[in-house]
Each structure stands twice: as structure tokens, then as C-alpha cells.
Design a protein around this motif. Structure first.
Motif, PDB file in Angstrom:
ATOM      1  N   TRP A   1     -34.088 -15.468  39.219  1.00 32.54           N
ATOM      2  CA  TRP A   1     -34.340 -15.481  40.672  1.00 32.54           C
ATOM      3  C   TRP A   1     -33.173 -16.069  41.469  1.00 32.54           C
ATOM      4  N   LEU A   2     -32.388 -16.959  40.862  1.00 34.25           N
ATOM      5  CA  LEU A   2     -31.255 -17.539  41.599  1.00 34.25           C
ATOM      6  C   LEU A   2     -30.037 -16.621  41.597  1.00 34.25           C
TER       7      LEU A   2
ATOM      8  N   VAL B   1     -25.678 -23.954  50.484  1.00 36.41           N
ATOM      9  CA  VAL B   1     -24.786 -24.954  49.890  1.00 36.41           C
ATOM     10  C   VAL B   1     -23.998 -25.686  50.977  1.00 36.41           C
ATOM     11  N   ILE B   2     -23.473 -24.943  51.950  1.00 31.07           N
ATOM     12  CA  ILE B   2     -22.662 -25.587  52.993  1.00 31.07           C
ATOM     13  C   ILE B   2     -23.519 -26.538  53.828  1.00 31.07           C
ATOM     14  N   SER B   3     -24.728 -26.082  54.216  1.00 29.83           N
ATOM     15  CA  SER B   3     -25.562 -26.959  55.051  1.00 29.83           C
ATOM     16  C   SER B   3     -26.063 -28.171  54.253  1.00 29.83           C
ATOM     17  N   LEU B   4     -26.439 -27.957  53.000  1.00 31.98           N
ATOM     18  CA  LEU B   4     -26.943 -29.096  52.209  1.00 31.98           C
ATOM     19  C   LEU B   4     -25.819 -30.080  51.872  1.00 31.98           C
TER      20      LEU B   4
ATOM     21  N   VAL C   1     -29.898 -43.222  49.744  1.00 35.59           N
ATOM     22  CA  VAL C   1     -29.743 -42.500  48.466  1.00 35.59           C
ATOM     23  C   VAL C   1     -30.823 -41.441  48.252  1.00 35.59           C
ATOM     24  N   SER C   2     -31.873 -41.463  49.097  1.00 30.72           N
ATOM     25  CA  SER C   2     -33.019 -40.589  48.809  1.00 30.72           C
ATOM     26  C   SER C   2     -32.645 -39.103  48.865  1.00 30.72           C
ATOM     27  N   VAL C   3     -31.924 -38.701  49.930  1.00 32.12           N
ATOM     28  CA  VAL C   3     -31.589 -37.268  50.056  1.00 32.12           C
ATOM     29  C   VAL C   3     -30.609 -36.805  48.959  1.00 32.12           C
ATOM     30  N   PRO C   4     -29.498 -37.547  48.708  1.00 31.65           N
ATOM     31  CA  PRO C   4     -28.621 -37.116  47.602  1.00 31.65           C
ATOM     32  C   PRO C   4     -29.356 -37.055  46.260  1.00 31.65           C
ATOM     33  N   LEU C   5     -30.213 -38.032  45.985  1.00 35.05           N
ATOM     34  CA  LEU C   5     -30.937 -38.012  44.703  1.00 35.05           C
ATOM     35  C   LEU C   5     -31.982 -36.899  44.670  1.00 35.05           C
ATOM     36  N   PHE C   6     -32.517 -36.551  45.838  1.00 30.81           N
ATOM     37  CA  PHE C   6     -33.433 -35.410  45.931  1.00 30.81           C
ATOM     38  C   PHE C   6     -32.674 -34.124  45.565  1.00 30.81           C
ATOM     39  N   PHE C   7     -31.463 -33.963  46.124  1.00 31.88           N
ATOM     40  CA  PHE C   7     -30.639 -32.783  45.796  1.00 31.88           C
ATOM     41  C   PHE C   7     -30.340 -32.745  44.298  1.00 31.88           C
ATOM     42  N   PHE C   8     -30.022 -33.911  43.751  1.00 33.84           N
ATOM     43  CA  PHE C   8     -29.675 -34.014  42.331  1.00 33.84           C
ATOM     44  C   PHE C   8     -30.857 -33.574  41.457  1.00 33.84           C
ATOM     45  N   SER C   9     -32.039 -34.101  41.763  1.00 38.35           N
ATOM     46  CA  SER C   9     -33.192 -33.788  40.905  1.00 38.35           C
ATOM     47  C   SER C   9     -33.663 -32.344  41.099  1.00 38.35           C
ATOM     48  N   VAL C  10     -33.652 -31.859  42.359  1.00 43.99           N
ATOM     49  CA  VAL C  10     -34.086 -30.469  42.598  1.00 43.99           C
ATOM     50  C   VAL C  10     -33.112 -29.484  41.932  1.00 43.99           C
ATOM     51  N   SER C  11     -31.809 -29.804  41.994  1.00 48.04           N
ATOM     52  CA  SER C  11     -30.818 -28.927  41.333  1.00 48.04           C
ATOM     53  C   SER C  11     -31.098 -28.861  39.840  1.00 48.04           C
ATOM     54  N   PHE C  12     -31.396 -30.020  39.248  1.00 45.78           N
ATOM     55  CA  PHE C  12     -31.716 -30.066  37.817  1.00 45.78           C
ATOM     56  C   PHE C  12     -32.919 -29.180  37.505  1.00 45.78           C
TER      57      PHE C  12
ATOM     58  N   ILE D   1     -22.187 -32.730  43.748  1.00 46.60           N
ATOM     59  CA  ILE D   1     -21.746 -31.963  42.570  1.00 46.60           C
ATOM     60  C   ILE D   1     -22.888 -31.106  42.018  1.00 46.60           C
ATOM     61  N   SER D   2     -24.110 -31.637  42.032  1.00 47.95           N
ATOM     62  CA  SER D   2     -25.222 -30.852  41.485  1.00 47.95           C
ATOM     63  C   SER D   2     -25.481 -29.616  42.342  1.00 47.95           C
ATOM     64  N   LEU D   3     -25.282 -29.725  43.657  1.00 52.41           N
ATOM     65  CA  LEU D   3     -25.424 -28.540  44.519  1.00 52.41           C
ATOM     66  C   LEU D   3     -24.359 -27.496  44.171  1.00 52.41           C
ATOM     67  N   VAL D   4     -23.137 -27.988  43.981  1.00 54.01           N
ATOM     68  CA  VAL D   4     -22.027 -27.067  43.681  1.00 54.01           C
ATOM     69  C   VAL D   4     -22.243 -26.380  42.330  1.00 54.01           C
ATOM     70  N   ILE D   5     -22.665 -27.132  41.318  1.00 56.51           N
ATOM     71  CA  ILE D   5     -22.814 -26.483  39.998  1.00 56.51           C
ATOM     72  C   ILE D   5     -24.018 -25.532  39.983  1.00 56.51           C
ATOM     73  N   THR D   6     -25.045 -25.843  40.779  1.00 55.21           N
ATOM     74  CA  THR D   6     -26.164 -24.889  40.873  1.00 55.21           C
ATOM     75  C   THR D   6     -25.660 -23.564  41.431  1.00 55.21           C
ATOM     76  N   PHE D   7     -24.793 -23.656  42.432  1.00 55.70           N
ATOM     77  CA  PHE D   7     -24.209 -22.443  43.016  1.00 55.70           C
ATOM     78  C   PHE D   7     -23.344 -21.713  41.988  1.00 55.70           C
ATOM     79  N   SER D   8     -22.477 -22.469  41.286  1.00 54.24           N
ATOM     80  CA  SER D   8     -21.531 -21.804  40.369  1.00 54.24           C
ATOM     81  C   SER D   8     -22.233 -21.245  39.128  1.00 54.24           C
ATOM     82  N   PHE D   9     -23.334 -21.876  38.689  1.00 54.74           N
ATOM     83  CA  PHE D   9     -24.061 -21.353  37.525  1.00 54.74           C
ATOM     84  C   PHE D   9     -24.816 -20.059  37.850  1.00 54.74           C
ATOM     85  N   THR D  10     -24.940 -19.745  39.146  1.00 50.98           N
ATOM     86  CA  THR D  10     -25.771 -18.594  39.515  1.00 50.98           C
ATOM     87  C   THR D  10     -25.017 -17.535  40.318  1.00 50.98           C
TER      88      THR D  10
END
Lengths: 231, 262
Positions: B18-19, B31-34, B44-55, B126-135
Motif C-alpha cells: 500500500w505504501l 514527508v516535507i510537511s512532516l 519530544v512527543s511529535v518526533p517520537l510519534f513520527f519515529f514509532s508510526v514510521s516503524f 530520519i525515520s520519515l526519510v527512510i519510510t519514504f526511501s523504502f517505498t
């Protein structure tokens, strides 16, 4: 040498993008102009850019640790010598974008800052070091050596400046912070790496000159008066 | 060089999930807006939210844990280093101190929280960027960049470079093994001239290949124009729903990121 994603605050992200943009723009203009005259120029820049990118991935042994650990070179000094400083800025920018996206080295918001240190400072310092060494009629090896070493030093200097500027808001001394960061870079593996990269670039120039001098002539690295070039 | 062969691969971006099916322009907007929200976040809540959701996203599309870890290893080391340096150097209020080999290390509370904040931004970004690059494949990325009016020279050069990096990596790996088996890397004194020769051969091959590639492209009608083959289809209902979702979620993330939690 790459500042990773999330380190730079928004203000500095904007500043470094604004500083880097004109250089990238001039690089594009140079390629477009050259492409009109020589249509094969774009594939050539792409291939040499890819080759320099692969060179920048070489694991170079850290001599201080007798080769037990490795680091990797920048490659901008060599690309600036082969392609010219402005095109080298663009090639470095694209290489940084590929590294940020596919290797998680550097970042997208720090791309402007990394282009400034590695692309702009690295390319221009390496290019002028090579040209000045040529003017001084130094052998080709030493011209390449100086280009590689000085471009590396300036790249680390650029990164140190960028990180040093971050302490201004917190009431710290910029010069002290930048000098400390640069000192840490040089005292760890990177100081020796600058010299090793210089030596590798020197050997590369000599190798190409001995095997295929026409390449260096076509790229404008050397002039036709080949008699004056010692290796 | 083996490290690059494992990390630098678009094998996951070519899978069907789906991605990878999601429109590249939409992914780029996300990716740019996030990343911008991550950059402006005051806690730290929003960056860690991005990190966990990307995972979670990467697990849903079955990216092996080791591949994710390999991509995140360097940023994670950076985050820990930032945390350590800031804890030792920033702030006044002493949190705790330890003595190692007679050297006293004083950890400060303000520095620790600042380090945690910056480290979380590194991981979130970084987790946002790698989610983009993996897909996302490079061809789709280039098509997306062209749609966003990024100059054609940049897009074409990026496509060229990316295409030939893999080829040169293979060639270098072969030459590397050949040099090693002939004792070219036994000491750093031998290794540096060997690397010079290796890179010299690489430049010569790049130069020759550029000529041949241009001739082949010219035969196929290339006259210095666009080289992209992927065309992006117009947005349909699904893309518009994702876009509206982004518009709705952005203010919530901006508000949450703007809260000062300490």
C-alpha cells in the motif's frame, strides 16, 4: 562530515538553503550551456558524478589505528578538479540528496548546510588549491594531493562553522565552539583522513595522466603543454 | 563495500504494497510537511510519534527489522552522542555525577532534556526519510521532482548518477577483491596507491562509458531533452482522501508539537 536530519534549527535551515541555492543555480546554468555545445556533456557529468560518489564510499584505513578502523573520503576535491567548481557543487548536492534518502547519511532539512560545507567550500577550496599548485608548477601528484587535502579540511571547517553557529543563541562563543569542533574532527580519524584522501587523489591524477592523458586534457584539467607536467 | 550493497538497494521499493502504490507526489508532500513539523517541534512527543508510526508502517509492509536497524544505526549513534554531549555541557542544575578512572562526569538536567529533544528530532526526521526511501523507486522520485518543477538538469543528473552508482559499485567490488587477493591491501602503505589505481580505473571507465552511453541514447533519439520514462497519472479519489487527511492532521501535529512539556 554530514550534519544529520533534525540537528539544525529552522532559522539555520533557511539560511543554509539560501546560501547554497545561487551556487546550485550557477551549476545548472553551466551544465545547460555546455550541454548545448556538447550534447554528451550531461551523461559525462552523470558518470563522473557516480564514479566520484563510489570513490567517496571507499573504506580508507585510519592510520592512527593501524587500519583497524576505516573512514571514507569526501570526493569533492576530485570532482571539482575534473568538472569545475560550480558543476561540482551540483554533483555534490545530488550525491548528498541520494545519501540522505537512500543511506540515511545527512538529511533533507540539513541538505543546504551540507551543500555549503561539502559542496561549496569543498569544491572551491579544492579547485583553487589545484590551480594555485599548477601555477607554482608543482608535479601533478602534489597538485592532486593539495586539492584532496585542502577540500577535505575546508569541508570539516564548514561543518564546524555550521555547528559552532548554533551556540550563539545560547550565549556561547562561536569561535570557541567552532574551534573545539574542528579540533575534535582533526584529532580523531578525520585529520589523517584529509592527508590520505589527498594522497589518493594525487595517485588518481598521476594514474590517469600516465594511462589516458587525453581525459585530463578534454576536461580542461591540464593544458596541452604536457612537457611541463611532472608526475 | 559489502555494507553498501546491503543498504543501498531499492529492492523493497519495488515490492507491491500500500505504501509503494501510494502516489509519489502525495508521499513527497507528506514527508516535507512532516519534516517541517518535526523541525519546529518544541517537545519530544511529535518526533517520537513520527519515529514509532514510521516503524509500524515499515513493519506493515514487511521490511525486515535488520534492514531498518541498519539504516537507523548511524542516526541512533548520533542521537546518543548528542544526548551525552549536551548532558555534560549544557545547563546549571546538576542531576547526578559519576567518577570514571578518577575523572568526574557531571550530568546536568537541562542539558539532558535538550539532548533528548534534539536526539528525538534526529530519530523522527530520519525515520520519515527512510519510510519514504523504502517505498519509493528512483524513477518515481524523479517523476515527482519533475512534477514539482525541480529543474530538469537536476532530475536527469540524479537519474544518471543513481543508475550508474550500482554498476560502478559492482565493478569496484570486483577490482577490490582482485587487489586484495594480490596482496594490494596488506598494509595502509600499499592500500593508498592501490586505492588511487582503483579510482583512476573507475574514472577512465566512467569517461569511456559516458561516450558509449551518449551514442546509444542518440541512436534512440536523445537530443538533450528529458530522459524520464515514468508518467504520473492524475489523482483519483484515494489520493484526494489521503491529501484531505494530511490537511486535517497537520494542525493537530503543529499544536501538539508547539506545547512546552517541560
Amino acid at each position: 562530515m554530514h550534519i544529520t536530519e533534525g540537528i539544525l534549527p529552522p532559522k539555520w535551515v533557511a539560511v543554509w538553503f539560501a546560501v547554497s541555492a545561487p551556487f546550485v543555480g550557477i551549476g545548472i546554468y553551466h551544465i545547460k550551456r555546455k550541454k548545448r555545445a556538447v550534447p554528451s556533456y550531461l551523461p559525462l557529468v552523470g558518470m563522473l558524478g557516480a564514479a566520484v560518489f563510489v570513490f567517496s564510499c571507499f573504506p580508507i584505513p585510519v592510520i592512527a589505528l593501524n587500519g583497524m578502523a576505516t573512514s571514507h573520503p569526501c570526493g569533492t576535491g576530485m570532482s571539482a578538479v575534473l568538472l569545475g567548481p560550480f558543476v561540482s557543487v551540483l554533483v555534490a548536492g545530488i550525491a548528498l540528496l541520494i545519501q540522505a534518502l537512500f543511506l540515511a547519511h545527512g538529511g533533507l532539512t540539513t541538505l543546504g548546510g551540507n551543500i555549503f560545507s561539502m559542496g561549496i567550500l569543498g569544491s572551491f577550496s579544492g579547485y583553487f588549491a589545484f590551480k594555485i599548485a599548477q601555477r607554482c608548477k608543482l608535479p601533478l601528484f602534489w597538485c592532486g594531493f593539495l586539492a584532496g587535502t585542502i577540500s577535505d579540511l575546508f569541508t570539516y571547517l564548514g561543518t564546524s562553522i555550521e555547528l559552532g553557529l548554533l551556540v550563539i543563541n545560547k550565549g556561547g562563543s562561536f569561535f570557541k565552539a567552532a574551534a573545539e569542533i574542528f579540533g575534535v574532527f582533526m584529532m580523531t580519524s578525520q585529520g589523517v583522513l584529509c592527508i590520505v584522501e589527498g594522497a589518493v587523489v594525487g595517485f588518481v591524477m598521476v594514474f590517469i595522466y600516465k594511462r589516458r592523458p587525453g581525459i585530463l586534457f578534454n576536461l580542461g584539467v591540464i593544458r596541452d603543454d604536457t612537457k611541463s607536467i611532472g608526475t | 563495500m559489502d555494507f553498501l550493497h546491503h543498504t543501498f538497494s531499492d529492492v523493497y521499493a519495488r515490492q507491491n504494497n500500500w505504501l509503494t502504490r501510494m502516489d509519489v507526489r502525495l508521499k513527497m508532500l507528506y514527508v516535507i510537511s512532516l519534516l517541517s513539523i518535526n523541525l519546529w517541534a518544541k517537545n519530544v512527543s511529535v518526533p517520537l510519534f513520527f519515529f514509532s508510526v514510521s516503524f509500524i508502517f515499515l513493519f506493515t509492509i514487511k521490511i525486515p527489522f535488520m534492514s531498518i536497524l541498519r539504516s537507523l544505526s548511524l542516526p541512533m549513534v548520533f542521537s546518543l552522542l548528542i544526548l551525552l554531549v549536551k548532558s555534560l555541557h549544557e545547563g546549571e542544575q546538576v542531576w547526578f555525577s559519576v567518577s570514571i578512572l578518577g575523572y568526574k562526569l557531571v550530568f546536568r538536567e537541562e542539558g539532558f532534556f535538550n539532548g533528548l529533544h534534539t536526539g528525538s528530532k534526529v530519530l523522527g526526521g530520519i525515520s520519515l526519510v527512510i519510510t519514504f526511501s523504502f517505498t519509493t523507486t528512483i524513477s518515481r522520485l524523479c517523476a515527482g521532482l519533475a512534477w514539482f518543477r525541480v529543474p530538469n538538469t537536476i532530475v536527469e543528473l540524479m537519474a544518471f548518477m543513481y543508475r550508474y552508482i550500482f554498476l560502478f559499485l559492482d565493478e569496484v567490488a570486483t577490482m577490490w577483491i582482485a587487489q586484495k587477493s594480490r596482496l594490494g591491501h596488506t598494509s595502509w602503505r600499499k592500500m593508498i596507491p592501490s586505492l588511487g589505481t582503483l579510482c583512476g580505473v573507475l574514472i577512465i571507465r566512467a569517461f569511456d562509458r559516458a561516450e558509449r552511453t551518449y551514442e546509444a541514447m542518440h541512436v534512440r533519439g536523445y537530443e538533450g531533452g528529458r530522459i524520464l520514462t515514468v508518467t504520473l497519472s492524475p489523482w483519483r479519489r484515494k489520493e484526494y482522501i489521503f491529501f484531505i487527511g494530511m490537511v486535517l492532521i497537520t494542525p493537530i501535529l503543529i499544536y501538539t508539537g508547539g506545547l512546552c512539556l517541560w
